[in-house]
Design a protein around this motif. Structure first.
Motif, PDB file in Angstrom:
ATOM      1  N   ASP A 200      22.705  -1.360 -13.285  1.00 31.64           N
ATOM      2  CA  ASP A 200      22.703  -2.191 -14.491  1.00 31.64           C
ATOM      3  C   ASP A 200      23.419  -3.511 -14.234  1.00 31.64           C
ATOM      4  N   PRO A 201      22.673  -4.607 -14.061  1.00 32.17           N
ATOM      5  CA  PRO A 201      23.327  -5.895 -13.748  1.00 32.17           C
ATOM      6  C   PRO A 201      24.085  -6.493 -14.916  1.00 32.17           C
ATOM      7  N   ALA A 202      23.970  -5.893 -16.108  1.00 36.84           N
ATOM      8  CA  ALA A 202      24.742  -6.373 -17.255  1.00 36.84           C
ATOM      9  C   ALA A 202      26.042  -5.605 -17.441  1.00 36.84           C
ATOM     10  N   ALA A 203      26.260  -4.567 -16.662  1.00 32.06           N
ATOM     11  CA  ALA A 203      27.445  -3.729 -16.831  1.00 32.06           C
ATOM     12  C   ALA A 203      28.689  -4.439 -16.304  1.00 32.06           C
ATOM     13  N   PRO A 204      29.831  -4.272 -16.980  1.00 24.32           N
ATOM     14  CA  PRO A 204      31.078  -4.851 -16.461  1.00 24.32           C
ATOM     15  C   PRO A 204      31.380  -4.308 -15.069  1.00 24.32           C
ATOM     16  N   GLY A 209      31.261  -4.253  -7.850  1.00 22.73           N
ATOM     17  CA  GLY A 209      30.739  -3.062  -7.194  1.00 22.73           C
ATOM     18  C   GLY A 209      29.837  -3.413  -6.026  1.00 22.73           C
ATOM     19  N   LEU A 210      29.027  -4.460  -6.187  1.00 20.19           N
ATOM     20  CA  LEU A 210      28.169  -4.884  -5.087  1.00 20.19           C
ATOM     21  C   LEU A 210      28.984  -5.312  -3.876  1.00 20.19           C
ATOM     22  N   ASP A 211      30.097  -5.983  -4.123  1.00 18.40           N
ATOM     23  CA  ASP A 211      30.957  -6.403  -3.005  1.00 18.40           C
ATOM     24  C   ASP A 211      31.479  -5.191  -2.238  1.00 18.40           C
ATOM     25  N   ARG A 212      31.897  -4.175  -2.964  1.00 20.16           N
ATOM     26  CA  ARG A 212      32.421  -2.969  -2.309  1.00 20.16           C
ATOM     27  C   ARG A 212      31.311  -2.248  -1.545  1.00 20.16           C
ATOM     28  N   LEU A 213      30.136  -2.182  -2.136  1.00 17.22           N
ATOM     29  CA  LEU A 213      29.006  -1.558  -1.458  1.00 17.22           C
ATOM     30  C   LEU A 213      28.631  -2.322  -0.207  1.00 17.22           C
ATOM     31  N   ALA A 214      28.612  -3.647  -0.299  1.00 14.16           N
ATOM     32  CA  ALA A 214      28.257  -4.470   0.854  1.00 14.16           C
ATOM     33  C   ALA A 214      29.234  -4.254   2.004  1.00 14.16           C
ATOM     34  N   ALA A 215      30.515  -4.172   1.665  1.00 13.57           N
ATOM     35  CA  ALA A 215      31.516  -3.953   2.710  1.00 13.57           C
ATOM     36  C   ALA A 215      31.335  -2.585   3.367  1.00 13.57           C
ATOM     37  N   SER A 216      31.011  -1.583   2.563  1.00 14.25           N
ATOM     38  CA  SER A 216      30.834  -0.239   3.106  1.00 14.25           C
ATOM     39  C   SER A 216      29.599  -0.142   3.988  1.00 14.25           C
ATOM     40  N   ARG A 268      20.077 -12.472  -9.422  1.00 14.34           N
ATOM     41  CA  ARG A 268      20.877 -13.700  -9.448  1.00 14.34           C
ATOM     42  C   ARG A 268      21.538 -13.892 -10.798  1.00 14.34           C
ATOM     43  N   GLU A 269      20.787 -13.627 -11.865  1.00 10.98           N
ATOM     44  CA  GLU A 269      21.345 -13.797 -13.207  1.00 10.98           C
ATOM     45  C   GLU A 269      22.449 -12.780 -13.471  1.00 10.98           C
ATOM     46  N   GLY A 270      22.304 -11.589 -12.908  1.00  9.69           N
ATOM     47  CA  GLY A 270      23.371 -10.604 -13.038  1.00  9.69           C
ATOM     48  C   GLY A 270      24.653 -11.085 -12.376  1.00  9.69           C
ATOM     49  N   LEU A 271      24.536 -11.672 -11.199  1.00 12.23           N
ATOM     50  CA  LEU A 271      25.711 -12.193 -10.504  1.00 12.23           C
ATOM     51  C   LEU A 271      26.331 -13.360 -11.261  1.00 12.23           C
ATOM     52  N   ALA A 272      25.482 -14.147 -11.938  1.00 13.38           N
ATOM     53  CA  ALA A 272      25.975 -15.300 -12.690  1.00 13.38           C
ATOM     54  C   ALA A 272      26.483 -14.919 -14.069  1.00 13.38           C
ATOM     55  N   GLY A 273      26.235 -13.690 -14.500  1.00 13.31           N
ATOM     56  CA  GLY A 273      26.658 -13.254 -15.821  1.00 13.31           C
ATOM     57  C   GLY A 273      25.778 -13.755 -16.940  1.00 13.31           C
TER      58      GLY A 273
END
Length: 469
Positions: A200-204, A209-216, A268-273
């Motif tokens: 859900d890209p609208a979730a707080p 979370g994407l950053d943590r997943l990317a690192a893993s 992209r819009e999810g990342l931009a909020g």
């Protein structure tokens, strides 16, 4: 003072002829190894093998089945050890509160589980009450101080052969790998891939979370394509650590795939909020389809449960956080919304999906018929609000009529409360023995056939459904 002595024939039929058959069927499976393909116990608990602290933190605070029912009877969650401020609760006071409200559990499956644990595991022979609370607390403290009550010893005593945990894709799985490599640990603890927080890209917290997943995963998840690659990489890591399944909980089972350009735009819009509510739903439904696509590719069994409103009570969420008893059933369905996945993968030899519900009308109306046609679909056992003897019997009748016994999942304990695992499986085995005995005494099955089904329900069927080997 009321004694605590669970009846040896509990849950078996009242009719003497049926009860005699049920006893024999139950005896066939009572001591069979436990396969637990869906649960929430922390693997690190078994790795560290530290003694449990006390009765309250073991049997009350972590079990939302217990805390939610006490909360419904007016007990504040703070009094049960749930505190977001970090202030420690007095475990003896938590236990006294639990015992003072023992009657809240009358006639519930929770009562069955608690009685079985207290009597069979801790040798308690009096019912919890205000007057017995301290004595029982002290008795449990004495037991928990013994080596025989440490996590690994209990794992072996419970007869657990396979225990599946539930894990975020970004988790490092170090505890699972260490347990698998430890020659002193006789058991199999496998991770389950739970990707919900990335849907859900609208979730707080979605971007974090994407950053943590990317690192893993060591994969850039800043794009939609990158997110899919990161999820694939982590699925491979879960499989390498012994995982055989994924688990996804969504508000609905819609799964319409998006055009890649639209998916990238929404990402992209999810990342931009700036993502709209409608686009967030479309993105989540697309990702559900992509997860099925991945399961068809890598063979991880897809577990799906739709139709639950998470964190129904905002003030409780703000004060105590998630998983505190206020995830509640919603209206849902599978036949129409799941069609895109089943059109594409429903007859695939590699794809397998286990459908769960908190709406038992779906068993006969949708899940049973779907499992009765699609080779890939399995009917998940009653769980959560339905894991009671009566609901288990209704499920057996509803699903068996459409799909037979072999397209079911085996029992699902779905618990964070480690010591309740054998009690929950025992309840299921008794309930199934009662159901099968009725089929024998009405001459729909021979007793030999019923015994074979009883054995399959605790062994062959969950092994097959979850590809446990």
């Amino acid at each position: 003072m009321t004694s605590l002595h669970p009846h040896p024939d509990r849950l078996l039929p009242a009719d003497p002829a049926a009860r005699a058959v049920a006893r024999r069927l139950y005896d066939e499976v009572a001591s069979a190894p436990i396969l637990s393909p869906h649960g929430h116990v922390d693997a690190r608990m078994l790795l560290d093998d530290e003694p449990f602290d006390d009765a309250a933190s073991l049997l009350v605070t972590p079990d939302h089945y217990v805390t939610r029912l006490l909360h419904a009877h007016g007990v504040a969650l703070d009094r049960l050890g749930l505190r977001r401020d970090g202030a420690p609760a007095d475990p003896r006071e938590v236990w006294r509160t639990f015992c003072a409200h023992w009657d809240a559990f009358l006639a519930t499956p929770v009562r069955f589980w608690l009685e079985t644990q207290l009597h069979d595991l801790f040798e308690v022979d009096v019912q919890p009450s205000t007057s017995t609370a301290d004595a029982i607390f002290d008795q449990l403290a004495d037991r928990l101080a013994r080596p025989a009550y440490r996590p690994r010893a209990l794992f072996e005593r419970f007869g657990i052969e396979v225990l599946a945990t539930t894990d975020d894709p970004a988790d490092d799985l170090s505890a699972h790998r260490a347990l698998a490599a430890d020659p002193s640990f006789r058991g199999r603890v496998v991770p389950t891939f739970r990707p919900d927080r990335y849907l859900d890209p609208a979730a707080p917290g979605w971007a974090n979370g994407l950053d943590r997943l990317a690192a893993s995963a060591d994969v850039d998840a800043g794009t939609y394509a990158g997110l899919l690659d990161a999820l694939r990489a982590r699925r491979a890591a879960f499989a390498a650590a012994g995982g055989t399944a994924t688990d996804t909980g969504v508000p609905d089972a819609g799964c319409e795939p998006l055009d890649a350009a639209d998916a990238e735009r929404i990402h992209r819009e999810g990342l931009a909020g700036t993502v709209s509510a409608a686009d967030a739903v479309a993105y989540r439904r697309d990702l559900l389809f992509r997860l099925a696509e991945m399961s068809a590719d890598d063979g991880l069994v897809m577990q799906l449960h739709a139709g639950v409103i998470r964190n129904h009570h905002g003030p409780t969420l703000a004060s105590y956080g998630p998983d505190t008893g206020h995830d509640l059933p919603d209206v849902g369905g599978y036949t129409r919304p799941l069609r895109p996945i089943l059109e594409r993968f429903g007859t695939s030899e590699t794809f397998r999906i286990v459908l769960f519900t908190t709406d038992e009308s779906l068993f006969s109306r949708e899940i049973g018929p779907l499992a009765g046609f699609y080779p890939s679909v399995f009917a998940g056992a009653p769980w959560w609000f339905l894991d009671s003897p009566a609901a288990i019997a209704r499920y057996r009748s509803a699903v068996t009529d459409s799909a037979g016994v072999g397209k079911t999942s085996g029992f699902i304990d779905d618990t964070r409360a480690f010591c309740s695992i054998p009690a929950r499986h025992d309840m299921s085995r008794r309930a199934d023995a009662a159901w099968l005995a009725q089929l024998v005494t009405t001459h729909q099955l021979s007793e030999d056939e019923a015994a074979g089904i009883a054995r399959r329900l605790v062994d062959e069927i969950p092994r097959s459904a979850f590809r446990l080997g």
